[in-house]
Design an enzyme around this catalytic site. Structure first.
Site, PDB file in Angstrom:
ATOM      1  N   ASP A  82       0.715  -1.213   0.119  1.00  0.00           N
ATOM      2  CA  ASP A  82       0.036  -0.136   0.024  1.00  0.00           C
ATOM      3  C   ASP A  82       0.916   1.217  -0.062  1.00  0.00           C
ATOM      4  OD1 ASP A  82      -2.461   1.469   0.101  1.00  0.00           O
ATOM      5  OD2 ASP A  82      -2.607   1.378   2.322  1.00  0.00           O
ATOM      6  N   HIS A  83       0.653   2.210  -0.965  1.00  0.00           N
ATOM      7  CA  HIS A  83       1.298   3.546  -0.916  1.00  0.00           C
ATOM      8  C   HIS A  83       3.010   3.405  -1.065  1.00  0.00           C
ATOM      9  CE1 HIS A  83      -2.235   5.788  -0.558  1.00  0.00           C
ATOM     10  NE2 HIS A  83      -2.643   5.215   0.467  1.00  0.00           N
ATOM     11  N   HIS A 180      -7.756   9.815   3.882  1.00  0.00           N
ATOM     12  CA  HIS A 180      -7.400   8.697   4.831  1.00  0.00           C
ATOM     13  C   HIS A 180      -7.656   9.353   6.118  1.00  0.00           C
ATOM     14  CE1 HIS A 180      -4.515   7.770   1.389  1.00  0.00           C
ATOM     15  NE2 HIS A 180      -5.016   6.685   1.559  1.00  0.00           N
ATOM     16  N   GLY A 212      -9.232   5.535   1.207  1.00  0.00           N
ATOM     17  CA  GLY A 212      -9.689   6.409   1.983  1.00  0.00           C
ATOM     18  C   GLY A 212     -11.238   6.202   2.063  1.00  0.00           C
ATOM     19  N   ALA A 213     -11.623   4.611   2.113  1.00  0.00           N
ATOM     20  CA  ALA A 213     -13.127   4.364   2.231  1.00  0.00           C
ATOM     21  C   ALA A 213     -13.460   3.753   3.204  1.00  0.00           C
ATOM     22  CB  ALA A 213     -13.081   3.432   1.014  1.00  0.00           C
ATOM     23  N   SER A 214     -13.099   4.095   4.465  1.00  0.00           N
ATOM     24  CA  SER A 214     -13.560   3.822   5.732  1.00  0.00           C
ATOM     25  C   SER A 214     -14.947   4.532   5.923  1.00  0.00           C
ATOM     26  CB  SER A 214     -12.682   3.842   6.748  1.00  0.00           C
ATOM     27  OG  SER A 214     -11.792   2.577   6.946  1.00  0.00           O
ATOM     28  N   ASN A 254     -10.362   0.385  -0.225  1.00  0.00           N
ATOM     29  CA  ASN A 254      -9.347   0.298   0.699  1.00  0.00           C
ATOM     30  C   ASN A 254      -9.859   0.637   2.059  1.00  0.00           C
ATOM     31  OD1 ASN A 254      -7.491  -0.083  -1.416  1.00  0.00           O
ATOM     32  ND2 ASN A 254      -6.085   1.582  -0.670  1.00  0.00           N
ATOM     33  N   SER A 257      -8.940   2.435   8.426  1.00  0.00           N
ATOM     34  CA  SER A 257      -9.315   3.174   9.587  1.00  0.00           C
ATOM     35  C   SER A 257     -10.361   2.419  10.365  1.00  0.00           C
ATOM     36  CB  SER A 257      -9.922   4.484   9.369  1.00  0.00           C
ATOM     37  OG  SER A 257      -8.637   5.328   9.003  1.00  0.00           O
TER      38      SER A 257
HETATM   39  P1  13P Z   1      -9.092   4.729   5.256  1.00  0.00           P
HETATM   40  O1  13P Z   1      -8.285   5.701   6.091  1.00  0.00           O
HETATM   41  O2  13P Z   1     -10.097   5.416   4.889  1.00  0.00           O
HETATM   42  O3  13P Z   1      -9.301   3.272   5.970  1.00  0.00           O
HETATM   43  O4  13P Z   1      -8.129   4.585   4.033  1.00  0.00           O
HETATM   44  C1  13P Z   1      -7.275   3.415   3.854  1.00  0.00           C
HETATM   45  C2  13P Z   1      -6.338   3.500   2.624  1.00  0.00           C
HETATM   46  O5  13P Z   1      -6.714   4.222   1.791  1.00  0.00           O
HETATM   47  C3  13P Z   1      -5.376   2.660   2.674  1.00  0.00           C
HETATM   48  O6  13P Z   1      -4.515   2.813   1.508  1.00  0.00           O
HETATM   49  O1  G3H Z   2      -3.291   4.789   3.604  1.00  0.00           O
HETATM   50  C1  G3H Z   2      -2.759   4.558   4.589  1.00  0.00           C
HETATM   51  C2  G3H Z   2      -3.202   3.608   5.506  1.00  0.00           C
HETATM   52  O2  G3H Z   2      -4.149   3.844   6.254  1.00  0.00           O
HETATM   53  C3  G3H Z   2      -2.044   2.971   6.128  1.00  0.00           C
HETATM   54  O3  G3H Z   2      -1.609   3.552   7.347  1.00  0.00           O
HETATM   55  O4  G3H Z   2       0.714   4.201   6.871  1.00  0.00           O
HETATM   56  O5  G3H Z   2      -0.159   4.370   9.170  1.00  0.00           O
HETATM   57  O6  G3H Z   2       0.266   2.133   8.301  1.00  0.00           O
HETATM   58  P1  G3H Z   2      -0.213   3.706   7.828  1.00  0.00           P
HETATM   59 ZN    ZN Z   3      -4.750   4.847   0.800  1.00  0.00          ZN
END
Ligand code: 13P
Ligand code: G3H
Ligand code: ZN
Length: 309
Positions: A82-83, A180, A212-214, A254, A257
């Site tokens: 991720d990222h 996020h 950012g889909a929580s 994704n 959160s």
């Molecule tokens: P949330 O913070 O909305 O859960 O997003 C997570 C995310 O995009 C991880 O890459």
């Molecule tokens: O997009 C970010 C995710 O929520 C991951 O968060 O980098 O704190 O592990 P983190």
């Molecule tokens: Zn993300």
């Protein structure tokens, strides 16, 4: 069933108008909660690991825990970075057994984002690994990087086709107003579905990713606030908006959160009710169950990816 790539999953999800859940993992209980839920709902799954998760738990530990989940559940599971912020971390994850990586070049210029993304794609595709790129910038916090609302920007649909063609990416994260973390909107939640629909017309059949889909489930925020926490104004993406995104071109949603909130709320409640407990199993077991319940609800009622294996 071995660890798989997301190619087939996304094809079926696009055609079926549903999305695959991509859940962030940081430890054993989180992996168990998510994969037990997916097993019960017969759902394909993406487990994603951030740079921060690798720093916290170690690449090998996370990889071996996910391999254990594959053995226990016999589910098709994608292991995704991720990222990823540069070529080196993507290379390290590809060399270390991940089947999917994200190169997030969204902080760079369009030209540099294309160059960096293509570099990762060339390395990944030679090794059978798929790549997610990003165009447009979400607000919010990832690791130590805090993107302010002013620095966030919506994806420009007119750039998407060129980006996809020049880089060869397998999927693309876009920015349509999500962010996020647990504070996504002040007031009414608004997403730019017009941008998503335009992109869908410009690159038909191409899988889009929603970060950012929580939903920042109120039940867990209330639990946190009731048992000593303080999260005023926490707000997420309404579930019906996620369902709409999944029915359009979004194939990967994704979620991190919500898992953090479920875990934290449950543990806070446990200690409020059992102040004498000091056995980690006593508070981690209910936290794991809460994650399982949360993920089951997402798979069935939000993503629509249950019984899709
Ligand atoms: P949330 O913070 O909305 O859960 O997003 C997570 C995310 O995009 C991880 O890459
Ligand atoms: O997009 C970010 C995710 O929520 C991951 O968060 O980098 O704190 O592990 P983190
Ligand atoms: Zn993300």
């Amino acid at each position: 069933m071995p660890i798989v790539t997301s190619t087939e999953m996304f094809k079926k999800a696009y055609e079926g108008g549903y999305a695959i859940g991509a859940f962030n993992v940081n430890n054993m209980e989180i992996i168990q909660g998510i994969t037990e839920a997916a097993k019960e709902e017969n759902a394909p799954l993406i487990l994603q690991v951030s740079a921060g998760a690798r720093k916290y738990a170690n690449h090998t530990y996370l990889m071996k825990l996910i391999e254990a989940a594959v053995i226990e559940t016999d589910l098709p599971i994608v292991v995704h970075l991720d990222h990823g912020e540069d070529f080196e971390i993507c290379k390290s994850c590809i060399d270390g057994g991940f089947t999917s990586v994200m190169i997030d070049g969204s902080a760079h210029s369009f030209e540099e984002n294309i160059r960096l993304t293509k570099q990762v794609v060339d390395y990944a595709h030679d090794r059978g690994v798929v790549v997610e790129g990003e165009l447009g910038r979400l607000a919010g916090v990832e690791d130590d990087i805090n993107v302010s609302d002013e620095d966030a920007s919506y994806t420009k649909p007119e750039q998407v086709q060129e980006f996809v063609e020049k880089t060869g990416v397998d999927s693309l994260a876009i920015a349509i107003g999500t962010s996020h973390g647990a504070y996504k909107f002040q007031g009414e939640a608004k997403l730019r579905f017009d941008i998503l629909e335009e992109i869908g017309k410009l690159v038909p059949g191409f899988p889009i990713v929603l970060h950012g889909a929580s939903s920042v489930i109120p039940e867990y925020v209330e639990m946190i606030n009731k048992f000593g926490g303080n999260m005023p104004g926490a707000q997420g993406v309404p579930e019906e908006m996620l369902r709409k995104a999944a029915s359009l071109s979004v194939c990967k949603i994704n979620i991190d959160s919500d898992i953090r909130l479920a875990m934290t709320g449950t543990i806070r409640k446990h200690f409020a009710e059992n102040p004498g407990d000091f056995d980690p199993r006593k508070y981690l077991a209910p936290a794991r169950s809460a994650i399982k319940d949360l993920v089951r609800n997402k798979l069935v009622n939000v993503l629509g990816c249950n019984n899709k294996i």
